[in-house]
Design a protein around this motif. Structure first.
Motif, mmCIF file in Angstrom:
data_model
loop_
_atom_site.group_PDB
_atom_site.id
_atom_site.type_symbol
_atom_site.label_atom_id
_atom_site.label_comp_id
_atom_site.label_asym_id
_atom_site.label_seq_id
_atom_site.Cartn_x
_atom_site.Cartn_y
_atom_site.Cartn_z
ATOM 1 N N LYS A 1 -58.444 -70.341 49.244
ATOM 2 C CA LYS A 1 -59.010 -70.573 47.907
ATOM 3 C C LYS A 1 -60.460 -71.057 47.969
ATOM 4 N N ASN A 2 -61.051 -71.098 49.161
ATOM 5 C CA ASN A 2 -62.387 -71.668 49.318
ATOM 6 C C ASN A 2 -63.445 -70.989 48.465
ATOM 7 N N ASN A 3 -63.348 -69.667 48.339
ATOM 8 C CA ASN A 3 -64.363 -68.930 47.576
ATOM 9 C C ASN A 3 -63.968 -68.677 46.129
ATOM 10 N N PHE A 4 -62.825 -69.167 45.712
ATOM 11 C CA PHE A 4 -62.352 -68.901 44.352
ATOM 12 C C PHE A 4 -63.218 -69.517 43.250
ATOM 13 N N GLY B 1 -59.967 -54.753 40.660
ATOM 14 C CA GLY B 1 -59.510 -55.773 41.585
ATOM 15 C C GLY B 1 -60.315 -55.792 42.863
ATOM 16 N N PHE B 2 -60.394 -56.965 43.458
ATOM 17 C CA PHE B 2 -61.051 -57.139 44.752
ATOM 18 C C PHE B 2 -60.065 -57.784 45.707
ATOM 19 N N ILE B 3 -59.841 -57.160 46.850
ATOM 20 C CA ILE B 3 -59.067 -57.776 47.917
ATOM 21 C C ILE B 3 -60.074 -58.302 48.929
ATOM 22 N N GLY B 4 -60.242 -59.611 48.933
ATOM 23 C CA GLY B 4 -61.311 -60.248 49.697
ATOM 24 C C GLY B 4 -62.269 -60.921 48.734
ATOM 25 N N ALA B 5 -62.668 -62.156 49.067
ATOM 26 C CA ALA B 5 -63.489 -62.936 48.137
ATOM 27 C C ALA B 5 -64.773 -63.437 48.788
ATOM 28 N N GLY B 6 -65.307 -62.652 49.720
ATOM 29 C CA GLY B 6 -66.534 -63.037 50.408
ATOM 30 C C GLY B 6 -67.786 -62.714 49.608
ATOM 31 N N GLY C 1 -70.968 -60.448 45.145
ATOM 32 C CA GLY C 1 -72.161 -59.756 44.681
ATOM 33 C C GLY C 1 -71.843 -58.545 43.830
ATOM 34 N N ILE C 2 -70.867 -57.762 44.256
ATOM 35 C CA ILE C 2 -70.485 -56.575 43.491
ATOM 36 C C ILE C 2 -69.867 -56.978 42.158
ATOM 37 N N ALA C 3 -68.970 -57.967 42.183
ATOM 38 C CA ALA C 3 -68.349 -58.431 40.936
ATOM 39 C C ALA C 3 -69.397 -58.958 39.971
ATOM 40 N N GLN C 4 -70.343 -59.710 40.485
ATOM 41 C CA GLN C 4 -71.410 -60.260 39.651
ATOM 42 C C GLN C 4 -72.234 -59.149 39.012
ATOM 43 N N GLY C 5 -72.558 -58.135 39.809
ATOM 44 C CA GLY C 5 -73.326 -57.015 39.274
ATOM 45 C C GLY C 5 -72.577 -56.264 38.200
ATOM 46 N N ILE C 6 -71.292 -56.017 38.429
ATOM 47 C CA ILE C 6 -70.475 -55.306 37.443
ATOM 48 C C ILE C 6 -70.410 -56.074 36.127
ATOM 49 N N LEU C 7 -70.189 -57.380 36.224
ATOM 50 C CA LEU C 7 -70.036 -58.183 35.009
ATOM 51 C C LEU C 7 -71.356 -58.361 34.272
ATOM 52 N N LYS C 8 -72.471 -58.389 35.010
ATOM 53 C CA LYS C 8 -73.774 -58.546 34.352
ATOM 54 C C LYS C 8 -74.134 -57.340 33.497
ATOM 55 N N SER C 9 -73.514 -56.209 33.788
ATOM 56 C CA SER C 9 -73.797 -55.019 32.979
ATOM 57 C C SER C 9 -73.280 -55.182 31.555
ATOM 58 N N GLY C 10 -72.261 -56.023 31.391
ATOM 59 C CA GLY C 10 -71.662 -56.215 30.073
ATOM 60 C C GLY C 10 -70.689 -55.124 29.685
ATOM 61 N N ASN C 11 -70.492 -54.138 30.585
ATOM 62 C CA ASN C 11 -69.594 -53.020 30.268
ATOM 63 C C ASN C 11 -68.131 -53.348 30.541
ATOM 64 N N VAL C 12 -67.904 -54.326 31.427
ATOM 65 C CA VAL C 12 -66.542 -54.697 31.804
ATOM 66 C C VAL C 12 -66.355 -56.189 31.552
ATOM 67 N N PRO C 13 -65.363 -56.599 30.767
ATOM 68 C CA PRO C 13 -65.140 -58.033 30.539
ATOM 69 C C PRO C 13 -64.558 -58.702 31.773
ATOM 70 N N SER C 14 -64.863 -59.972 31.955
ATOM 71 C CA SER C 14 -64.369 -60.705 33.117
ATOM 72 C C SER C 14 -62.848 -60.770 33.143
ATOM 73 N N SER C 15 -62.226 -60.679 31.982
ATOM 74 C CA SER C 15 -60.764 -60.720 31.916
ATOM 75 C C SER C 15 -60.127 -59.482 32.542
ATOM 76 N N ASN C 16 -60.934 -58.455 32.828
ATOM 77 C CA ASN C 16 -60.432 -57.225 33.442
ATOM 78 C C ASN C 16 -60.566 -57.232 34.964
ATOM 79 N N VAL C 17 -60.994 -58.357 35.522
ATOM 80 C CA VAL C 17 -61.255 -58.428 36.959
ATOM 81 C C VAL C 17 -60.366 -59.488 37.600
ATOM 82 N N ILE C 18 -59.827 -59.172 38.776
ATOM 83 C CA ILE C 18 -58.996 -60.104 39.534
ATOM 84 C C ILE C 18 -59.360 -60.014 41.006
ATOM 85 N N VAL C 19 -59.308 -61.158 41.700
ATOM 86 C CA VAL C 19 -59.711 -61.239 43.103
ATOM 87 C C VAL C 19 -58.619 -61.939 43.898
#
Length: 272
Positions: A43-46, A10-15, A20-38
């Motif tokens: 809602k501007n950055n959602f 999870g991420f508290i804050g969507a700046g 950048g960190i979420a993008q890097g984690i997901l690009k690894s392919g080790n963690v599915p996007s369904s396992n991440v919440i922000v």
């Protein structure tokens, strides 16, 4: 320690840093996007998170309840408010990672239940392109395996190192603020070329490529910066004349002073 594919994040804050960190984690392919919440109050950055398949919410409590690893990606002055709001949801199974400059581990631990697993993390802006520099410092409740987990998880964001907390503020001055110092130097390089007759757009592209190529050579070549500098210089050549001008202008002292000033400011933030 939990395997990466099963890890709920999870991420508290969507700046920008969270993105950048979420993008890097997901690009690894080790963690599915369904396992991440922000979460974020606006809602501007959602949309950019949703494009990656990441769930979004306005509830910080929902993020904590649904995550094992929680990144605090909010401004330093909001940390106390955020932690006061989620402390009842934090369990011994949670890993809380703060990206807030200047807030020490002792303060974070004070705001959370006794024995909480807390880590300080200082990334920099190039993490958005998976070319960042990240330093981690683990709190009392975070064992060595937590550092290993985070290094593995964040490896696609760029260089990731673990060190003592005393290095975090130095890293802020060196790499967090240092990105802006490099941009000022890039701007000055290009303006020098414009002064000598080159079109501005071309000068900016060449300056950017010069810094990119120099950085990669420094990172991957295994040589000290002084050695690489010496290899560019020839007796009586153009480079040594240019370096002399930089030395007369105080570039080296000014750069050291900039890192020192940024580091001291990070330390001041931690005392407030």
């Amino acid at each position: 320690m939990e395997e990466l594919p099963q890890l709920k994040i999870g991420f508290i804050g969507a700046g920008n840093m969270a993105f950048g960190i979420a993008q890097g984690i997901l690009k690894s392919g080790n963690v599915p996007s369904s396992n991440v919440i922000v979460s974020a109050p606006s809602k501007n950055n959602f949309p950019r998170f949703q494009e990656m398949g990441v769930a979004v919410t306005h509830s910080n409590e929902e993020v904590v309840d649904g995550s094992r690893l929680v990144f605090l990606a909010v401004k330093p002055h909001l940390i106390a408010t955020v932690l006061n709001g989620i402390s009842e949801q934090v369990t011994p199974q949670h890993i809380i990672v703060s990206m807030a400059a200047g807030i020490p581990l002792a303060r974070l631990e004070e705001l959370l239940p006794v024995g909480s697993c807390v880590v300080r993390m200082m990334p920099n802006l190039p993490c958005m392109l998976q070319e960042g520099a990240v330093l981690l410092a683990c709190g009392k409740g975070a064992g060595q395996e937590v550092g290993f987990l985070l290094k593995s998880l964040l490896s696609t964001c760029g260089l990731v190192e673990v060190g003592p907390e005393t290095w975090i503020d130095v890293h802020t001055g060196l790499s967090g603020s240092g990105v802006a110092f490099v941009y000022v130097f890039a701007e000055a390089l290009a303006e020098g070329a414009v002064k000598m007759g080159m079109p501005s757009a071309l000068a900016q592209r060449i300056a950017a490529q010069t810094i990119l190529g120099s950085g990669r050579l420094l990172r991957d070549g295994g040589k000290h910066p002084a050695q690489l500098r010496a290899e560019v210089c020839t007796p009586g050549g153009t480079t040594i004349y240019g370096l002399h001008a930089l030395e007369k202008g105080g570039l080296r002292a000014a750069t050291m002073g900039a890192v020192e000033a940024a580091t001291e400011r990070a330390r001041e933030l931690g005392c407030k």
